[in-house]
Design a protein around this motif. Structure first.
Motif, short mmCIF file in Angstrom:
data_model
loop_
_atom_site.label_atom_id
_atom_site.label_comp_id
_atom_site.label_asym_id
_atom_site.label_seq_id
_atom_site.Cartn_x
_atom_site.Cartn_y
_atom_site.Cartn_z
N ARG A 29 -28.94 18.64 81.27
CA ARG A 29 -28.99 19.33 82.57
C ARG A 29 -30.38 19.88 82.88
O ARG A 29 -30.76 19.97 84.04
CB ARG A 29 -27.98 20.48 82.57
CG ARG A 29 -26.54 20.02 82.42
CD ARG A 29 -26.00 19.46 83.72
NE ARG A 29 -25.84 20.51 84.70
CZ ARG A 29 -24.78 21.32 84.77
NH1 ARG A 29 -23.77 21.19 83.92
NH2 ARG A 29 -24.71 22.25 85.70
N THR A 30 -31.13 20.31 81.85
CA THR A 30 -32.40 21.00 82.11
C THR A 30 -33.57 20.31 81.43
O THR A 30 -34.62 20.94 81.23
CB THR A 30 -32.34 22.47 81.64
OG1 THR A 30 -32.38 22.53 80.20
CG2 THR A 30 -31.08 23.14 82.15
N THR A 74 -19.73 19.24 82.82
CA THR A 74 -19.90 19.35 84.27
C THR A 74 -19.68 20.79 84.73
O THR A 74 -19.06 21.60 84.03
CB THR A 74 -18.92 18.44 85.01
OG1 THR A 74 -17.56 18.84 84.69
CG2 THR A 74 -19.10 16.98 84.60
N GLY A 75 -20.19 21.12 85.91
CA GLY A 75 -20.00 22.44 86.46
C GLY A 75 -21.16 23.37 86.14
O GLY A 75 -22.20 22.96 85.63
N ASP A 76 -20.97 24.66 86.45
CA ASP A 76 -22.02 25.65 86.23
C ASP A 76 -22.29 25.83 84.74
O ASP A 76 -21.36 25.81 83.92
CB ASP A 76 -21.61 27.00 86.83
CG ASP A 76 -21.51 26.95 88.36
OD1 ASP A 76 -22.14 26.05 88.96
OD2 ASP A 76 -20.79 27.80 88.92
N MET A 77 -23.56 26.05 84.42
CA MET A 77 -23.94 26.17 83.00
C MET A 77 -23.21 27.28 82.25
O MET A 77 -22.80 27.08 81.10
CB MET A 77 -25.45 26.32 82.88
CG MET A 77 -26.21 25.01 83.05
SD MET A 77 -25.93 23.86 81.67
CE MET A 77 -27.17 24.43 80.52
N PRO A 78 -23.02 28.46 82.82
CA PRO A 78 -22.25 29.47 82.09
C PRO A 78 -20.84 28.99 81.72
O PRO A 78 -20.33 29.30 80.64
CB PRO A 78 -22.20 30.66 83.06
CG PRO A 78 -23.44 30.51 83.87
CD PRO A 78 -23.59 29.03 84.08
N ASP A 79 -20.21 28.23 82.61
CA ASP A 79 -18.88 27.69 82.32
C ASP A 79 -18.95 26.65 81.21
O ASP A 79 -18.07 26.59 80.34
CB ASP A 79 -18.28 27.05 83.57
CG ASP A 79 -18.00 28.07 84.67
OD1 ASP A 79 -17.81 29.25 84.34
OD2 ASP A 79 -17.98 27.67 85.85
N ASN A 141 -34.36 28.42 85.51
CA ASN A 141 -33.04 28.35 84.86
C ASN A 141 -33.05 29.16 83.56
O ASN A 141 -33.80 28.84 82.63
CB ASN A 141 -32.71 26.88 84.56
CG ASN A 141 -31.24 26.70 84.19
OD1 ASN A 141 -30.58 27.63 83.74
ND2 ASN A 141 -30.75 25.48 84.36
N HIS A 143 -30.57 29.30 81.52
CA HIS A 143 -29.87 28.50 80.51
C HIS A 143 -30.62 27.19 80.25
O HIS A 143 -30.01 26.14 80.07
CB HIS A 143 -28.44 28.22 80.95
CG HIS A 143 -27.49 29.33 80.65
ND1 HIS A 143 -27.07 29.63 79.38
CD2 HIS A 143 -26.89 30.24 81.48
CE1 HIS A 143 -26.25 30.66 79.42
NE2 HIS A 143 -26.12 31.05 80.68
#
Length: 282
Positions: A29-30, A74-79, A141, A143
């Motif tokens: 993701r990053t 998938t979805g928000d990084m905290p999740d 970011n 995360h």
């Protein structure tokens, strides 16, 4: 579903009593330079079928290895981090050792926080890495793979870093602020150092985070951010093994493999995973 060391495991070594819980985490993701970490876990698992059972005079797989389904990234990084944390927390609460296969290094936040929740005691991280990963945020970011150790230091987790050779001023300041113990690559490599004693107050419970870019690119080019002047294969493993003497390994991850089509690097990462299982068994 692909299974780590599938070619060697007996039926009894695959059961629910298995000591090692392999958790694939195809997170990408990053990444900020080269890509491909999403394919890392599958490449490691596939290469693991070429491993021998015997490692360091023991057979770590005799204690059992279970490979779980991959974590949904998938979805928000905290999740995403919480999904992984739930997995590692469950493994530790069951008395097992979680082994997370990455995937980018940002995953270590979720993996470590789950272990910490399960134990309820101080833990320390032994980190093999070319980078300190102590930025407050990277490209906006928090995360990020470049800030994962900053997040963990903020949570009070003690850090011991080996092999770093690329860091910014902010990270150098963070090392001082957070009391990070470190031996950087130039000192380790030029003096051929294979053993470093951790501080006496370093936690007895240790989580190992092994970023494959900690190795020199001549031995591991299949990674997104290769940096010259890195650790040798045996040197990196010896540093981890020495750090674990007198301490307990409560989990580990191997991250940042970006497969490039050369099976040698996938196999190297798989061998590191199995060697760390041996270290956790000793």
């Amino acid at each position: 579903m692909s299974i780590f060391l599938d070619s060697e495991l007996s039926s009894s070594e695959r059961g629910s009593d298995a000591r090692f819980r392999v958790i694939p985490m195809p997170l990408e993701r990053t990444v900020s330079y080269g890509s491909g970490t999403a394919k890392g876990p599958e490449a490691i698992i596939e290469a693991s079928n070429e491993l021998e059972r015997l490692c360091q005079g023991i057979e770590p797989c005799a204690q059992g290895i279970v490979t779980e389904p991959a974590v949904d990234c998938t979805g928000d990084m905290p999740d995403v981090m919480e999904r992984l944390a739930a997995r590692t927390e469950a493994a530790v609460k069951a008395g097992k050792v979680p082994v997370t296969l990455g995937g980018e290094h940002s995953l270590s936040y979720g993996a470590v926080m789950g272990v910490a929740r399960a134990l309820g005691n101080p833990i320390g991280i032994v980190q093999i890495d070319a980078h300190a990963d102590l930025r407050v945020a990277y490209q906006g970011n928090r995360h990020s793979h470049a800030s994962v150790m900053h997040l963990l230091a903020e949570e009070g987790v003690k850090l011991a870093q080996f092999g770093v050779r690329a860091l910014c001023t902010q990270e150098a300041e963070s090392r001082t602020k957070n009391g990070v113990f470190y031996k950087d690559a130039e000192e380790l490599v030029t003096a051929n150092i294979h053993a470093v004693d951790l501080p006496e107050d370093f936690p007895e419970l240790v989580y190992v985070s092994f970023d494959v870019d900690g190795l020199d690119p001549s031995q591991m080019p299949a990674t997104g951010t290769p940096v010259p002047g890195g650790l040798g294969y045996y040197q990196a493993l010896h540093l981890v093994e020495h750090a674990l003497k007198g301490r307990t390994c409560v989990g580990f991850d191997v991250v940042e493999l970006a497969p490039d089509g050369n099976a040698a690097w996938d196999f190297t990462a798989a061998q590191i995973v199995y060697r760390l299982m041996a270290a956790a068994t000793a």
